[in-house]
Enzyme design. Structure first.
Site, short mmCIF file in Angstrom:
data_model
loop_
_atom_site.label_atom_id
_atom_site.label_comp_id
_atom_site.label_asym_id
_atom_site.label_seq_id
_atom_site.Cartn_x
_atom_site.Cartn_y
_atom_site.Cartn_z
N HIS A 1 -10.95 -4.17 10.18
CA HIS A 1 -11.70 -4.18 9.05
C HIS A 1 -13.02 -3.46 8.90
CE1 HIS A 1 -8.75 -7.34 8.21
NE2 HIS A 1 -8.90 -7.18 6.80
N GLU B 1 0.85 -1.17 0.05
CA GLU B 1 0.06 0.08 -0.14
C GLU B 1 0.95 1.44 0.07
OE1 GLU B 1 -0.17 -2.43 2.09
OE2 GLU B 1 -2.37 -3.32 1.85
#
Lengths: 340, 347, 338
Positions: B149, B80
């Site tokens: 998450h 990322e």
């Protein structure tokens, strides 16, 4: 690395771990279909030989980090199937009292640290655990289990550098289950987004001892893990094991599919193989392969194998029943454990 | 010239409605904006994990790879920080990337590049380089995805000068703000709630732009202003319906953009109703509700008949289990009760 | 983007070791630019100790050959991303000496209106994506610029400069992987000066050979004598040609040395003076000067004249900068957004 044949006791111990892992995961899938829990989840089916053989090589005081694909490692290590399943169902009797769920299930009483679902996270934690071990001058090791995807994350590489520099007693076990990962002979990773043709080149650039093994061969994995733990305990620094398995056909990005159902009789009666994944079951299912092998070695008879099988199924069912009966966490407990 | 239809959503009392509007989902609305801008401007590219061949883990980029090819819809490794840095460099060199962070929690992994590079390049270079990119990410509590998450860390990004931050609540706003974000020459962080992906609404078929920095009154009212963000807008509207049965008239205001914040619209509402409740889906502590509440207090103190109330996510990591995950945020009934308490002078 | 590994580069041992002397004008230009950087850094150092320069400065005296050798092979439209030790990169890429000095002094006439300082020098006209205060922070920016260059199809390339400290940044690894799989036209240049801040490189960098980190992705990776501008130039030419030809990234590990500390005020207690003296014997400016004199391309008088000229240029830049206005309060919010 020398691969010796495993003795009866070790073989059966590994096989029992694998049975528990397999039936636990099939129960997880079933319970999800019965809507006992929501969430994305990730199964260890097809990878049991790797986890079981590595765990067999560890001692009770060794520390373990795993990922979102943690059920197999927990059950293989001996975590209670009831408490593990309860965690997956979000019950208050779960390993993390329902707060972590499938993605974060962890069992500190058996040496698991916190389970991170951030890809690559466990490499950092395992390295840190090894640092702690070394600082305290213990002879334990830390093991980090992760998948091939983790080797795209910079954090993992930073961990390699530090572990190698400080000769930390950490074993990185890369369970490469990428579709098409056919083993060292063929080379390359068609479905990984990586420029290297061999993952071991990455830790090797840092001077880390690297080994590749067939992840479905319990003797090879056990030998690699044993060598790695001995090196670590002797202060020789970290090791990296790349274990290849052929991906289970039921693996899919968000939710696994019930692609296969285990029947150990298929191990010695291939005529019983049926369904769309016969090739995988026949050639790549590590459980069937190990069952065949231990019978072929003369360690057990087919009937004895089926007795182990029945035993494992019963233990898993008992765990599932316990989990289903367990209460959900109470609202009043929602704020507990935010701080120590 | 098409005859304007009567607005189905009771959006505002002065709503002129949207020509050529039809009912599509939030997910499709964002996809329409992306596809439209990619057709219009060759420099627009999409970068992220599983955004290409897989069409997105929630099918949020479905079809783009087929239409625009691997040159413009790029699947990155699980890197990322590196990939977002690449997107920034590409933006500085003339591309207009839309970068997807798969789960809002993972914004932590790109924070250095976002805060120390993207947000500051235009300022540090005194305008020599700009960073025309969009960082889109899906957030949202409710799918039992657990503590790593489910978070929405929009307050972190709103804290950094140099970034713009938007949080559309409806399909039309999602399309309009994504279009505006791509056309903006600054780094825009676009938070979409994945629990809204299947929610439908009227969305104009053709080009539709919602200016960044413009709030909208989603429901007019007289007695109290609920200022809500993203999915909380829907909770607020449902609470307003409940309260309407008790003869309470609730005005729901949706900021739509956090940065820049349309203070004028928020303040105008509070000056009308004299009471405000601010509702946001991020953690309450040091969150967006604090900023908005304090700003309203500064601008409209003399108009307030009661202290401003703040409703945010519980200050705990988001638990996995079904029985306690819902405690993180209020549902319509709970919010209506809180508003009722405010009106009756108890807390 | 197409995935694919690079074919292993042919090892051309002879090419690696051969030093090619450029034509006279170019050779003199190399010398002059290195002298300019040296003079510039000496002035900055002196101004810093005189209290004229706020904050911290990270000087590159000793490392000039890498900036100059690499940038000599770049077009104006090629991009560079620099690091905290970036004055040399900026000058080698064509920065205006006065505006550079003004920015370091925090003046309004500087490249960033005085709000960036030494760590944040951007120069769009010369394709400079900026010096950077985050170790490794510029690396993916260069890779992104290379991505854009590949899309544009004009054959431009990008170079990122970073030190040995950045070798251990996960960001470098991620950037190299992506540059390799997508065959991006970028050259990774590591200025290995043996120290990451105050720590010797060998204490923090595992593995015997930093080149292996690029080689593990099959990125052509070379060790280069970073004190020899001609060797750097040749290696850079190879990498940049590969990039322009669409063959993807390269990695150069240039062994070099900074005479000064990590930042100007660093007393360098972690180094011994014998070490500094030994490296001064390999000074890149002296070395090129000797080589050019040996080839009868210049005389010592010419070298002295060049030195005088750059010192004058730098002094004038200092005067310009010192006379330049400071930023005003109303400048504070300028350029927050495009």
């Amino acid at each position: 690395m020398k691969v010796s044949p495993l003795d009866r006791k070790t073989s059966l111990s590994i096989f029992d771990r694998m049975l528990m892992m397999r039936y636990f995961e099939e129960a997880v899938l079933r319970l999800h279909q019965e809507r006992q829990f929501a969430s994305h989840f990730h199964l260890y089916i097809g990878q049991e030989a790797t986890g079981a053989a590595v765990l067999e090589a560890l001692g009770d005081k060794d520390l373990i980090c795993t990922t979102h694909r943690n059920h197999g490692h927990l059950i293989g290590r001996g975590s209670d199937p009831g408490q593990t399943m309860a965690e997956i169902l979000g019950r208050s009797s779960g390993l993390n009292r329902g707060r972590g769920g499938t993605l974060h299930a962890s069992d500190p009483s058996r040496g698991f640290l916190s389970t991170s679902a951030i890809v690559g996270g466990c490499a950092g934690l395992a390295t840190g655990a090894a640092f702690g071990i070394k600082t305290k001058r213990e002879s334990n090791v830390a093991v980090g289990f992760f998948g091939d995807g983790s080797l795209e994350e910079g954090l993992v590489i930073e961990s390699f550098n530090i572990a190698a520099l400080w000769k930390l007693p950490v074993i990185y076990v890369c369970e490469n289950n990428s579709a098409g990962a056919m083993g060292p002979q063929q080379g390359g990773y068609p479905t990984a987004i990586t420029a290297t043709d061999s993952f071991t080149r990455l830790p090797a650039a840092y001077g880390i001892h690297c080994v590749k093994v067939d992840g479905a061969d319990i003797a090879a994995v056990y030998a690699a893990a044993t060598e790695a733990t001995q090196r670590c305990r002797a202060g020789q620094g970290p090791a990296f094991i790349e274990a290849f398995t052929v991906r289970w056909p039921g693996s899919s990005p968000l939710w696994p599919e019930p692609a296969t159902v285990t029947d150990l009789n298929e191990a010695w009666d291939p005529a019983r193989l049926k369904g769309p994944h016969v090739a995988w079951l026949r050639d790549h299912d590590p459980l069937l392969r190990t069952a065949r092998d231990i019978v072929a070695h003369g360690y057990v008879s087919q009937d004895e194998v089926m007795a182990h099988d029945k035993d494992a199924r019963a233990r898993v069912e008992a765990g599932a029943a316990f989990a289903i009966e367990s209460p959900m966490p109470l609202s009043e407990t929602a704020h507990e454990h935010v701080f120590a | 010239m098409p005859v304007p239809r009567r607005c189905q959503n009771r959006r505002t009392s002065a709503c002129t409605c949207m020509p050529n509007a039809r009912n599509i989902t939030y997910r499709s609305a964002v996809l329409e904006a992306l596809a439209g801008e990619m057709r219009r401007d060759q420099n627009v590219i999409l970068i992220g994990e599983d955004v290409g061949a897989a069409g997105g883990v929630f099918k949020q980029t479905d079809g783009l790879h087929a239409e625009f090819g691997e040159e413009r819809v790029i699947d990155t490794p699980i890197s990322e920080a590196g990939a977002f840095g690449l997107a920034i460099g590409a933006a500085m060199a003339g591309q207009r990337p839309v970068f997807e962070v798969m789960f809002g929690d993972f914004i932590t992994l790109v924070m250095d590049q976002l805060v120390n590079q993207a947000a500051k390049v235009n300022y540090m270079s005194a305008g020599q380089f700009s960073v025309p990119l969009v960082l889109r990410t899906a957030v949202g509590i409710g799918a039992n995805l657990g503590p790593q998450h489910s978070q929405s860390l929009h307050a972190w990004t709103a804290h950094i000068p140099g970034l713009k931050v938007v949080m559309p609540s409806t399909p039309a706003d999602a399309k309009g703000l994504m279009t505006a974000a791509i056309r903006d020459d600054n780094p825009v962080v676009f938070f979409e709630d994945r629990m809204l992906y299947n929610v439908s609404g009227e969305v104009p078929q053709f080009e539709h732009v919602v200016p960044i920095g413009s709030a909208e009154v989603k429901r007019p009212g007289r007695d109290v202003s609920i200022i809500a963000t993203s999915r909380m807008v829907h909770i607020a509207l449902a609470a307003a319906e409940l309260l309407a049965h008790e003869n309470v008239s609730v005005e729901v205001v949706d900021p739509r953009s956090l940065v820049p914040l349309d203070i004028d619209t928020l303040v105008a509402s509070v000056k009308k109703t004299s009471r405000a409740v601010v509702v946001d889906g991020g953690y309450r502590q040091y969150g967006v509700t604090g900023e908005i509440a304090a700003t309203i207090a500064e601008e409209a103190f003399d108009w307030l008949d009661a202290p401003i109330m703040r409703v945010g996510g519980a200050n705990v990591p988001i638990p996995f289990s079904k029985s306690i995950e819902p405690l993180m945020l209020p549902d319509a009934a709970k919010l209506a009760a809180i508003v009722a308490q405010l009106l009756h002078g108890t807390r | 983007m197409r995935h694919g590994r690079l074919e292993k580069a042919d090892a051309d041992e002879a090419a690696v070791n051969r030093v090619v002397l450029p034509p006279k004008d170019e050779a003199i230009s190399l010398l002059r630019t290195m002298q300019l950087i040296r003079a510039f850094e000496e002035q900055v150092r002196s101004l810093f100790f005189g209290g004229i320069i706020p904050g911290l400065v990270h000087l590159c005296a000793g490392q000039e050959a890498v900036a100059v050798g690499v940038c000599s092979q770049l077009r104006t439209s090629d991009k560079i991303a620099s690091n905290h030790r970036g004055h040399g990169h900026c000058l080698a890429k064509g920065a205006d000496v006065r505006r550079l000095m003004a920015e370091i002094m925090g003046r309004r006439s500087g490249y960033g209106l005085g709000r960036g300082g030494s760590l944040h020098i951007f120069d769009v006209v010369n394709g400079n994506l900026g010096t950077n205060g985050i170790v490794g922070g510029g690396i993916p920016l260069a890779v992104g610029a290379a991505f854009s260059a590949k899309r544009n199809g004009r054959g431009d390339v990008a170079v990122c400069f970073f030190g040995d400290g950045a070798l251990n940044q996960g960001l470098l690894f991620e950037a190299m992987n992506m540059a390799a799989i997508w065959r991006l036209p970028v050259v990774f240049v590591c200025e290995n000066n043996g120290y990451g801040e105050f720590t010797a490189s060998e204490h923090v960098t595992a593995g015997r050979d930093p080149k292996a980190r690029g080689a593990s992705f099959d990125i052509p990776s070379e060790a280069v004598d970073g004190m020899d501008v001609l060797a750097v130039r040749e290696a850079a030419r190879r990498g940049i040609s590969r990039a322009r030809a669409g063959e993807g990234p390269s990695f150069l590990v240039c062994t070099t040395y900074r005479y000064g500390g990590h930042h100007a005020g660093d007393k360098q207690e972690y180094k011994d003076t014998a070490e500094i003296e030994a490296w001064r014997q390999k000074d890149p400016i002296e070395r090129l000067g000797r080589q050019l004199q040996d080839e009868n391309l210049v005389t010592s008088k010419v070298i002295a004249a060049l030195k005088g000229a750059v010192e004058t240029e730098v002094r004038e830049a200092v005067e310009f900068a010192r006379a330049a206005p400071m930023p005003e309060p109303q400048d504070l919010g300028l350029h927050l957004y495009a």
